[in-house]
Scaffold this active site. Sequence first.
Site, short mmCIF file in Angstrom:
data_model
loop_
_atom_site.label_atom_id
_atom_site.label_comp_id
_atom_site.label_asym_id
_atom_site.label_seq_id
_atom_site.Cartn_x
_atom_site.Cartn_y
_atom_site.Cartn_z
N LYS A 104 0.84 -1.19 0.00
CA LYS A 104 0.00 0.00 0.00
C LYS A 104 0.89 1.26 0.00
O LYS A 104 0.61 2.23 -0.71
CB LYS A 104 -0.86 -0.04 1.27
CG LYS A 104 -2.22 0.61 1.13
CD LYS A 104 -3.05 0.24 2.35
CE LYS A 104 -4.07 1.30 2.66
NZ LYS A 104 -4.78 1.12 3.92
N THR B 194 -13.17 7.78 15.51
CA THR B 194 -14.32 7.92 16.41
C THR B 194 -14.15 6.94 17.57
O THR B 194 -14.07 5.73 17.37
CB THR B 194 -15.62 7.61 15.64
OG1 THR B 194 -15.69 8.48 14.53
CG2 THR B 194 -16.84 7.81 16.52
N CYS C 70 -20.12 4.48 9.23
CA CYS C 70 -20.28 5.30 10.44
C CYS C 70 -21.63 5.17 11.14
O CYS C 70 -21.67 4.85 12.32
CB CYS C 70 -20.03 6.77 10.08
SG CYS C 70 -18.33 7.08 9.64
C1 UDX Z 1 -21.53 9.86 7.42
C2 UDX Z 1 -21.61 11.33 7.86
O1 UDX Z 1 -22.35 12.08 6.88
C3 UDX Z 1 -20.22 11.91 8.08
O2 UDX Z 1 -20.33 13.23 8.59
C4 UDX Z 1 -19.47 11.04 9.06
O3 UDX Z 1 -18.16 11.52 9.28
C5 UDX Z 1 -19.42 9.60 8.58
O4 UDX Z 1 -20.76 9.12 8.35
P1 UDX Z 1 -21.11 8.59 5.13
O5 UDX Z 1 -21.35 7.33 5.88
O6 UDX Z 1 -19.94 8.64 4.21
O7 UDX Z 1 -20.94 9.82 6.12
O8 UDX Z 1 -22.40 8.87 4.22
P2 UDX Z 1 -23.71 9.76 4.23
O9 UDX Z 1 -23.76 10.50 2.97
O10 UDX Z 1 -23.89 10.51 5.48
O11 UDX Z 1 -24.84 8.62 4.13
C6 UDX Z 1 -24.94 7.61 5.12
C7 UDX Z 1 -26.10 6.68 4.80
O12 UDX Z 1 -27.33 7.33 4.99
C8 UDX Z 1 -26.12 6.16 3.36
O13 UDX Z 1 -26.44 4.78 3.37
C9 UDX Z 1 -27.22 6.95 2.71
O14 UDX Z 1 -27.84 6.24 1.65
C10 UDX Z 1 -28.18 7.15 3.86
N1 UDX Z 1 -29.03 8.33 3.71
C11 UDX Z 1 -28.49 9.57 3.70
C12 UDX Z 1 -30.40 8.17 3.60
O15 UDX Z 1 -30.93 7.04 3.62
N2 UDX Z 1 -31.19 9.28 3.50
C13 UDX Z 1 -30.68 10.54 3.49
O16 UDX Z 1 -31.46 11.50 3.40
C14 UDX Z 1 -29.28 10.69 3.59
#
Ligand code: UDX
Length: 436
Positions: free
Chosen positions: A35, A121, A260
């Site tokens: 990596k 985290t 997350c």
């Molecule tokens: C998230 C947080 O946004 C970020 O701040 C943190 O540091 C890590 O976790 P991430 O997991 O990359 O980021 O994706 P995000 O865009 O937040 O979406 C998370 C999940 O929620 C996805 O599965 C998405 O499909 C779902 N989601 C998001 C919904 O079902 N509805 C929404 O309105 C928004």
Amino acid sequence: MKIAVAGTGYVGLVAGVCFAEKGHDVTCVDVDADKVKMMEAGITPIYEEGLEELMRKNNAAGRLHYTTDYQAAYKGAEAIFIGVGTPEQPDGSANLSYIATVSRQIAESVEQDCLVVVKSTVPVGTNDKVEQFIRDFLVRDVKVEVASNPEFLAQGSAVHDTLHAARIIIGTESVEAEAVLRKIYEPFELPIVSVNRRSAEMIKYACNDFLALKISYMNDIANLCELVGADIDAVAEGMSYDARIGARFLNAGIGYGGSCFPKDTKALKYIAHQHGYTLRTVEAAVDVNAEQKTKLYQKASNRMITFQNLRTAVLGLAFKPGTDDLREAPSLDNIKLLLESGADIYAYDPIAAENFKKHFPEGSCGKGTIHYVDSAQEALKDAHICFVFTEWKEIQEIPASVFQDLMRIPLVYDGRNIFDVKTMKDAGIEYYSIGR
Ligand code: UDX
């Protein structure tokens, strides 16, 4: 400033690259020599928009280095960021073994005073323990302090989220530690919120869990919309104009996945239990999400006699668009059920198919079969049924007529509400989505 970063995943690598971009001298440490070689050649181990370009630019500028030799990286660093994973354990608690390993290595390597900054985290109070642990194992007479600096980037927009963060949270227990972090972040020109360490750790969980709760709330309302004849899209639009609610994270569907939200909701639930408290709101969000993930499959099961040998198109596998990450992706639960029911699946995802094959290799699987194809059209050809699990833009842009023309039976189950109900109906498609 001379900075070392432990871990080159989404959190560590993106932080390292962005620190270099802002003029710091950064060394990224990873245990994997292959990596490291890849990154030296300007190839990123994760798919993230804009990351490779910034890596190459800063590699060439001599501000960004990679190594497996943690001692060399840590001994002269003024700040050492920890960005290693804290995966979920079977009981929901966070696994801190990677943090412990790095802490021990830091303790044995540092040759001058430095600030250790935990970006991963971690449960509230962990930074206190990390500081004590490092001090216990220090081999030289130097001063090491620990600070918390949680990361809020979302996958797919990680570089943008880091360079243009809404705020930087710094959790410290001394003015010296605060000053070091302020100096590191000064060139970013972003608002800084300075709090104590435990509050910083809690802010991260509180934010992620609030967003997870918001999504589960909308999914709960969507399920009720179906029962009472309301439309969740219209409801969300009406809600979005209220500035106290906001317009984002109101999309109903088959639930949240990723690295997350699932992990951090369960971790906070666990932390609360450890303290004799039940976090009822977060627990409800977790429960709603668990059921929501297979809502679409349940709907389809109610409609079909069997999935046996049913040619099943699957559009989208990633937990969200813009990433090839499959952690906690609803597609995994749904495809497992479909295969157990004997479906003959033709799956398409622009980038996540290779990773998906590690879970479900091409060919027979249980009572069913899975094939991976190179386009949505190929997946849809002659299909009896179609499932949409990820709202990739190219999938959103498929005209209704394509489903009608290519599928043997135009029957579509959309887990992300990306198509207009009336347009699909007018095109003669039997169309099901969530809450509409
Ligand atoms: C998230 C947080 O946004 C970020 O701040 C943190 O540091 C890590 O976790 P991430 O997991 O990359 O980021 O994706 P995000 O865009 O937040 O979406 C998370 C999940 O929620 C996805 O599965 C998405 O499909 C779902 N989601 C998001 C919904 O079902 N509805 C929404 O309105 C928004």
